[in-house]
Design a protein around this motif. Structure first.
Motif, mmCIF file in Angstrom:
data_model
loop_
_atom_site.group_PDB
_atom_site.id
_atom_site.type_symbol
_atom_site.label_atom_id
_atom_site.label_comp_id
_atom_site.label_asym_id
_atom_site.label_seq_id
_atom_site.Cartn_x
_atom_site.Cartn_y
_atom_site.Cartn_z
ATOM 1 N N ARG A 158 0.834 -1.214 0.000
ATOM 2 C CA ARG A 158 0.000 0.000 0.000
ATOM 3 C C ARG A 158 0.867 1.262 0.000
ATOM 4 N N ASP A 159 1.884 1.282 0.860
ATOM 5 C CA ASP A 159 2.740 2.467 0.970
ATOM 6 C C ASP A 159 3.506 2.743 -0.324
ATOM 7 N N VAL A 160 4.017 1.679 -0.961
ATOM 8 C CA VAL A 160 4.762 1.857 -2.218
ATOM 9 C C VAL A 160 3.834 2.358 -3.319
ATOM 10 N N VAL A 161 2.622 1.825 -3.375
ATOM 11 C CA VAL A 161 1.646 2.280 -4.384
ATOM 12 C C VAL A 161 1.290 3.740 -4.129
ATOM 13 N N GLU A 162 1.044 4.079 -2.863
ATOM 14 C CA GLU A 162 0.675 5.461 -2.540
ATOM 15 C C GLU A 162 1.818 6.439 -2.833
ATOM 16 N N LYS A 163 3.064 5.981 -2.750
ATOM 17 C CA LYS A 163 4.214 6.836 -3.084
ATOM 18 C C LYS A 163 4.443 6.883 -4.599
ATOM 19 N N ARG A 164 3.637 6.113 -5.317
ATOM 20 C CA ARG A 164 3.735 6.017 -6.780
ATOM 21 C C ARG A 164 5.093 5.458 -7.227
ATOM 22 N N GLU A 165 5.582 4.511 -6.444
ATOM 23 C CA GLU A 165 6.829 3.821 -6.781
ATOM 24 C C GLU A 165 6.512 2.519 -7.508
ATOM 25 N N VAL A 166 5.664 2.604 -8.528
ATOM 26 C CA VAL A 166 5.243 1.450 -9.315
ATOM 27 C C VAL A 166 5.784 1.660 -10.722
ATOM 28 N N TYR A 167 6.446 0.641 -11.287
ATOM 29 C CA TYR A 167 7.106 0.783 -12.582
ATOM 30 C C TYR A 167 6.735 -0.358 -13.507
ATOM 31 N N TRP A 168 6.989 -0.137 -14.791
ATOM 32 C CA TRP A 168 6.795 -1.138 -15.830
ATOM 33 C C TRP A 168 8.157 -1.641 -16.243
ATOM 34 N N GLU A 169 8.227 -2.937 -16.462
ATOM 35 C CA GLU A 169 9.482 -3.496 -16.945
ATOM 36 C C GLU A 169 9.169 -4.621 -17.905
ATOM 37 N N LYS A 170 9.903 -4.660 -19.001
ATOM 38 C CA LYS A 170 9.735 -5.734 -19.970
ATOM 39 C C LYS A 170 10.947 -6.640 -19.845
ATOM 40 N N LEU A 171 10.683 -7.932 -19.762
ATOM 41 C CA LEU A 171 11.738 -8.924 -19.698
ATOM 42 C C LEU A 171 11.572 -9.832 -20.901
ATOM 43 N N HIS A 172 12.583 -9.885 -21.719
ATOM 44 C CA HIS A 172 12.518 -10.730 -22.923
ATOM 45 C C HIS A 172 13.510 -11.875 -22.715
ATOM 46 N N TYR A 173 12.991 -13.052 -22.616
ATOM 47 C CA TYR A 173 13.816 -14.237 -22.412
ATOM 48 C C TYR A 173 13.865 -15.014 -23.707
ATOM 49 N N ARG A 174 15.054 -15.301 -24.172
ATOM 50 C CA ARG A 174 15.202 -15.993 -25.455
ATOM 51 C C ARG A 174 15.365 -17.493 -25.292
ATOM 52 N N GLY A 175 15.632 -17.957 -24.079
ATOM 53 C CA GLY A 175 15.713 -19.387 -23.827
ATOM 54 C C GLY A 175 16.915 -20.094 -24.432
ATOM 55 N N GLU A 176 18.007 -19.402 -24.678
ATOM 56 C CA GLU A 176 19.183 -20.047 -25.284
ATOM 57 C C GLU A 176 20.121 -20.566 -24.265
#
Length: 176
Positions: A158-176
Motif C-alpha cells: 500500500r505504501d509503495v503504491v501510494e508513493k507512486r513507486e510502481v514501474y513497468w518493466e519488460k523482460l525478454h527471455y530468449r531461452g538459449e
C-alpha cells in the motif's frame, strides 16, 4: 524370751523393710525403664504412623490432582479444538470470499478485469481492459471478519503504491 522374740521380730521387720525399700527402688527403676521404653516405642510408632499417614495423604492428593489435571486437559483440548475449528472456518470463509468477491455488488470493477494473486495483495484489477480501454491498474486487498487490519507486507505494498513507486518493466527471455 519375749525380749528375744521382740528382737528377732525387730530384725525381721528391719530386714523386710530394707528389702521392701530395695524392692521399691528396683520397682521404681524398672517402672522408669518401662516408661522410657514405652515412650520410645510410642514415639517410634507415632513417627511411623505419621509417615504412613503423610504418604497416604500425598498419594490421595496426587490422585486427586491428577484427575483434576486430566479434566482440565480435556476441557482445554476441547476449547483449543473448538477455537481451531472456528478459526479454520473463518480462514476458509475468507478464502472463499476472496475468490468470489469480484461477483459481489460491493466490487466496483468488472470481474473480467480482476486477477487473483492472493499474496501480498488479493487482486490486481486492470480496470477497463475487458472493454479495450485500460483506465488504471488497482491493487485490491480483501478483508473479511471483525478486523480489517493489514499485515506488514500488505502495508508495505500500500505504501509503495501510494508513493507512486510502481514501474513497468519488460523482460525478454530468449531461452538459449
Amino acid at each position: 524370751m519375749t525380749v528375744l522374740i521382740i528382737v528377732i521380730l525387730i530384725i525381721v521387720v528391719f530386714i523386710l523393710t530394707r528389702n521392701l525399700l530395695k524392692m521399691s527402688r528396683e520397682i521404681q527403676e524398672l517402672r522408669g525403664k518401662i516408661e522410657s521404653n514405652a515412650m520410645k516405642m510410642f514415639e517410634e510408632w507415632k513417627k511411623s504412623e505419621w509417615e504412613l499417614q503423610r504418604r497416604v495423604l500425598e498419594a490421595n492428593l496426587k490422585r486427586e490432582y491428577e484427575v483434576k489435571f486430566q479434566e482440565w486437559k480435556m476441557e482445554e483440548e476441547k476449547r483449543i479444538r473448538e477455537d481451531a475449528i472456528n478459526k479454520s472456518k473463518s480462514v476458509i470463509m475468507g478464502q472463499v470470499t476472496e475468490h468470489l468477491i469480484p461477483f459481489f455488488p460491493e466490487f466496483r470493477y468488472n470481474p473480467k478485469d480482476a486477477r487473483f494473486i492472493g499474496t501480498p495483495v488479493d487482486f490486481v484489477v486492470f480496470d477497463g481492459l475487458s472493454e479495450g480501454n485500460l483506465r488504471r491498474i488497482v491493487f485490491v486487498e480483501v478483508k473479511t471478519g471483525k478486523t480489517g487490519n493489514l499485515n506488514t507486507r500488505e502495508r508495505q505494498v500500500r505504501d509503495v503504491v501510494e508513493k507512486r513507486e510502481v514501474y513497468w518493466e519488460k523482460l525478454h527471455y530468449r531461452g538459449e
